[in-house]
Structures are given as C-alpha cells and as structure tokens.
Design a protein around this motif. Sequence first.
Motif, PDB file in Angstrom:
ATOM      1  N   TYR A  97       0.844  -1.193   0.000  1.00  0.00           N
ATOM      2  CA  TYR A  97       0.000   0.000   0.000  1.00  0.00           C
ATOM      3  C   TYR A  97       0.881   1.246   0.000  1.00  0.00           C
ATOM      4  O   TYR A  97       1.872   1.319   0.714  1.00  0.00           O
ATOM      5  CB  TYR A  97      -0.907   0.007   1.238  1.00  0.00           C
ATOM      6  CG  TYR A  97      -1.828   1.191   1.295  1.00  0.00           C
ATOM      7  CD1 TYR A  97      -3.074   1.136   0.689  1.00  0.00           C
ATOM      8  CD2 TYR A  97      -1.449   2.356   1.942  1.00  0.00           C
ATOM      9  CE1 TYR A  97      -3.931   2.218   0.727  1.00  0.00           C
ATOM     10  CE2 TYR A  97      -2.303   3.452   1.981  1.00  0.00           C
ATOM     11  CZ  TYR A  97      -3.537   3.380   1.374  1.00  0.00           C
ATOM     12  OH  TYR A  97      -4.376   4.467   1.407  1.00  0.00           O
ATOM     13  N   GLY A  98       0.532   2.234  -0.784  1.00  0.00           N
ATOM     14  CA  GLY A  98       1.203   3.533  -0.763  1.00  0.00           C
ATOM     15  C   GLY A  98       2.643   3.500  -1.232  1.00  0.00           C
ATOM     16  O   GLY A  98       3.490   4.180  -0.655  1.00  0.00           O
ATOM     17  N   GLU A  99       2.928   2.746  -2.271  1.00  0.00           N
ATOM     18  CA  GLU A  99       4.310   2.668  -2.769  1.00  0.00           C
ATOM     19  C   GLU A  99       4.883   4.064  -2.993  1.00  0.00           C
ATOM     20  O   GLU A  99       4.257   4.903  -3.616  1.00  0.00           O
ATOM     21  CB  GLU A  99       4.366   1.867  -4.074  1.00  0.00           C
ATOM     22  CG  GLU A  99       4.157   0.397  -3.860  1.00  0.00           C
ATOM     23  CD  GLU A  99       4.448  -0.427  -5.100  1.00  0.00           C
ATOM     24  OE1 GLU A  99       5.027   0.105  -6.061  1.00  0.00           O
ATOM     25  OE2 GLU A  99       4.091  -1.618  -5.093  1.00  0.00           O
ATOM     26  N   GLY A 100       6.061   4.312  -2.437  1.00  0.00           N
ATOM     27  CA  GLY A 100       6.736   5.592  -2.610  1.00  0.00           C
ATOM     28  C   GLY A 100       6.186   6.731  -1.767  1.00  0.00           C
ATOM     29  O   GLY A 100       6.616   7.865  -1.913  1.00  0.00           O
ATOM     30  N   ASP A 101       5.256   6.452  -0.859  1.00  0.00           N
ATOM     31  CA  ASP A 101       4.611   7.501  -0.066  1.00  0.00           C
ATOM     32  C   ASP A 101       4.729   7.141   1.419  1.00  0.00           C
ATOM     33  O   ASP A 101       3.974   6.318   1.933  1.00  0.00           O
ATOM     34  CB  ASP A 101       3.147   7.624  -0.484  1.00  0.00           C
ATOM     35  CG  ASP A 101       2.413   8.782   0.167  1.00  0.00           C
ATOM     36  OD1 ASP A 101       2.817   9.208   1.277  1.00  0.00           O
ATOM     37  OD2 ASP A 101       1.424   9.250  -0.417  1.00  0.00           O
ATOM     38  N   GLY A 102       5.685   7.757   2.095  1.00  0.00           N
ATOM     39  CA  GLY A 102       5.927   7.466   3.505  1.00  0.00           C
ATOM     40  C   GLY A 102       4.748   7.788   4.395  1.00  0.00           C
ATOM     41  O   GLY A 102       4.453   7.059   5.345  1.00  0.00           O
ATOM     42  N   TYR A 103       4.052   8.883   4.098  1.00  0.00           N
ATOM     43  CA  TYR A 103       2.868   9.268   4.878  1.00  0.00           C
ATOM     44  C   TYR A 103       1.779   8.206   4.735  1.00  0.00           C
ATOM     45  O   TYR A 103       1.232   7.733   5.732  1.00  0.00           O
ATOM     46  CB  TYR A 103       2.357  10.630   4.418  1.00  0.00           C
ATOM     47  CG  TYR A 103       1.062  11.033   5.057  1.00  0.00           C
ATOM     48  CD1 TYR A 103       1.037  11.617   6.320  1.00  0.00           C
ATOM     49  CD2 TYR A 103      -0.153  10.813   4.415  1.00  0.00           C
ATOM     50  CE1 TYR A 103      -0.159  11.976   6.922  1.00  0.00           C
ATOM     51  CE2 TYR A 103      -1.355  11.157   5.006  1.00  0.00           C
ATOM     52  CZ  TYR A 103      -1.348  11.742   6.258  1.00  0.00           C
ATOM     53  OH  TYR A 103      -2.544  12.080   6.857  1.00  0.00           O
ATOM     54  N   ALA A 104       1.471   7.814   3.501  1.00  0.00           N
ATOM     55  CA  ALA A 104       0.401   6.844   3.253  1.00  0.00           C
ATOM     56  C   ALA A 104       0.726   5.494   3.891  1.00  0.00           C
ATOM     57  O   ALA A 104      -0.156   4.860   4.490  1.00  0.00           O
ATOM     58  CB  ALA A 104       0.172   6.676   1.751  1.00  0.00           C
ATOM     59  N   GLN A 105       1.968   5.058   3.783  1.00  0.00           N
ATOM     60  CA  GLN A 105       2.337   3.779   4.388  1.00  0.00           C
ATOM     61  C   GLN A 105       2.207   3.830   5.907  1.00  0.00           C
ATOM     62  O   GLN A 105       1.680   2.903   6.526  1.00  0.00           O
ATOM     63  CB  GLN A 105       3.756   3.372   3.977  1.00  0.00           C
ATOM     64  CG  GLN A 105       3.831   2.921   2.534  1.00  0.00           C
ATOM     65  CD  GLN A 105       5.165   2.286   2.187  1.00  0.00           C
ATOM     66  OE1 GLN A 105       5.889   1.792   3.041  1.00  0.00           O
ATOM     67  NE2 GLN A 105       5.481   2.281   0.897  1.00  0.00           N
ATOM     68  N   THR A 106       2.662   4.908   6.510  1.00  0.00           N
ATOM     69  CA  THR A 106       2.581   5.043   7.965  1.00  0.00           C
ATOM     70  C   THR A 106       1.128   5.078   8.417  1.00  0.00           C
ATOM     71  O   THR A 106       0.761   4.412   9.396  1.00  0.00           O
ATOM     72  CB  THR A 106       3.339   6.294   8.437  1.00  0.00           C
ATOM     73  OG1 THR A 106       4.684   6.235   7.953  1.00  0.00           O
ATOM     74  CG2 THR A 106       3.351   6.403   9.952  1.00  0.00           C
ATOM     75  N   GLN A 107       0.287   5.836   7.732  1.00  0.00           N
ATOM     76  CA  GLN A 107      -1.141   5.897   8.048  1.00  0.00           C
ATOM     77  C   GLN A 107      -1.774   4.502   7.970  1.00  0.00           C
ATOM     78  O   GLN A 107      -2.516   4.100   8.862  1.00  0.00           O
ATOM     79  CB  GLN A 107      -1.855   6.833   7.061  1.00  0.00           C
ATOM     80  CG  GLN A 107      -1.774   8.284   7.408  1.00  0.00           C
ATOM     81  CD  GLN A 107      -2.789   8.645   8.466  1.00  0.00           C
ATOM     82  OE1 GLN A 107      -3.921   8.193   8.445  1.00  0.00           O
ATOM     83  NE2 GLN A 107      -2.368   9.457   9.408  1.00  0.00           N
TER      84      GLN A 107
END
Length: 132
Positions: free
Chosen positions: A45-55
């Motif tokens: 989920y959220g490849e390349g997006d640290g915010y999205a992965q953490t959420q």
Amino acid sequence: MELQRTNYSSGAPLEEKIGYSRVVKVGPFVYIGGTTSVQPDGSVYGEGDGYAQTQYILGRMIKFLEEAGAKKEEVIRVKMYATDMTRSSEYLQAYAEFFKKTKPLATLVGIAALNRPTQLIEIEIDAIIGSA
C-alpha cells in the motif's frame, strides 16, 4: 504471579510458516510485532509515499490493539524503522495524527532495507491495558 498469554494472527502466510504472531498479549501488556504496508493481496500500500504507508500501518495496528482489548491511548511505545530518512517528516506527520495527544515513547531509526524495496517503514507498538 502467573500471567495469561494470548497470541493473535493477522493471517499473513509467514506467521504460520516460520512461527510468529502479529500480536502477543501477556496479562495487560500488548505487543505488536513489526508491521509493514503489505496488503492482504500481497501488494504494498502507498508505494513511494511514507505518509500513506505510515497511516495504513498505524490504522491496522489500532485494529490489532482493539482486538486484544487495548486502546490507542494505552500505547506506551512506538518503534519505527525507515529505509529513507529523507521522508521522516512524512512518517512523523502520520504518527502525530495518531499519537500527538497520547505522547508514547517514540523511536525512528534509519535502516538499509525492508523485505521489499517499495516498503519504506515498519512499525512496532507496545501497550499496557489500563494505562490510559
């Protein structure tokens, strides 16, 4: 003093294959092992997006806590392992949205890699039921 232990599974295939639990509850103590943004279908989920992965990860972890009888407000420690520290503001923004008021112990450590190159962060949580 004898404490009851309960193991919880998230259903990840490796849990049974190699022998680990996603969550272990011992008495009032709840420990959630390293969790990444891998979805049930195996994609990240959220490849390349640290915010999205953490959420995504923290949202899953709150559900795990609730399944074990704990609340977000009872989290006492969060450990984060990130492969790209230049994205630390993304990880910490998402973290703050969950824990700014609770203020558990927090660690963010830079690491070389996770299991898949598109995974940016892995998180562990400890909680104590009744500590809120």
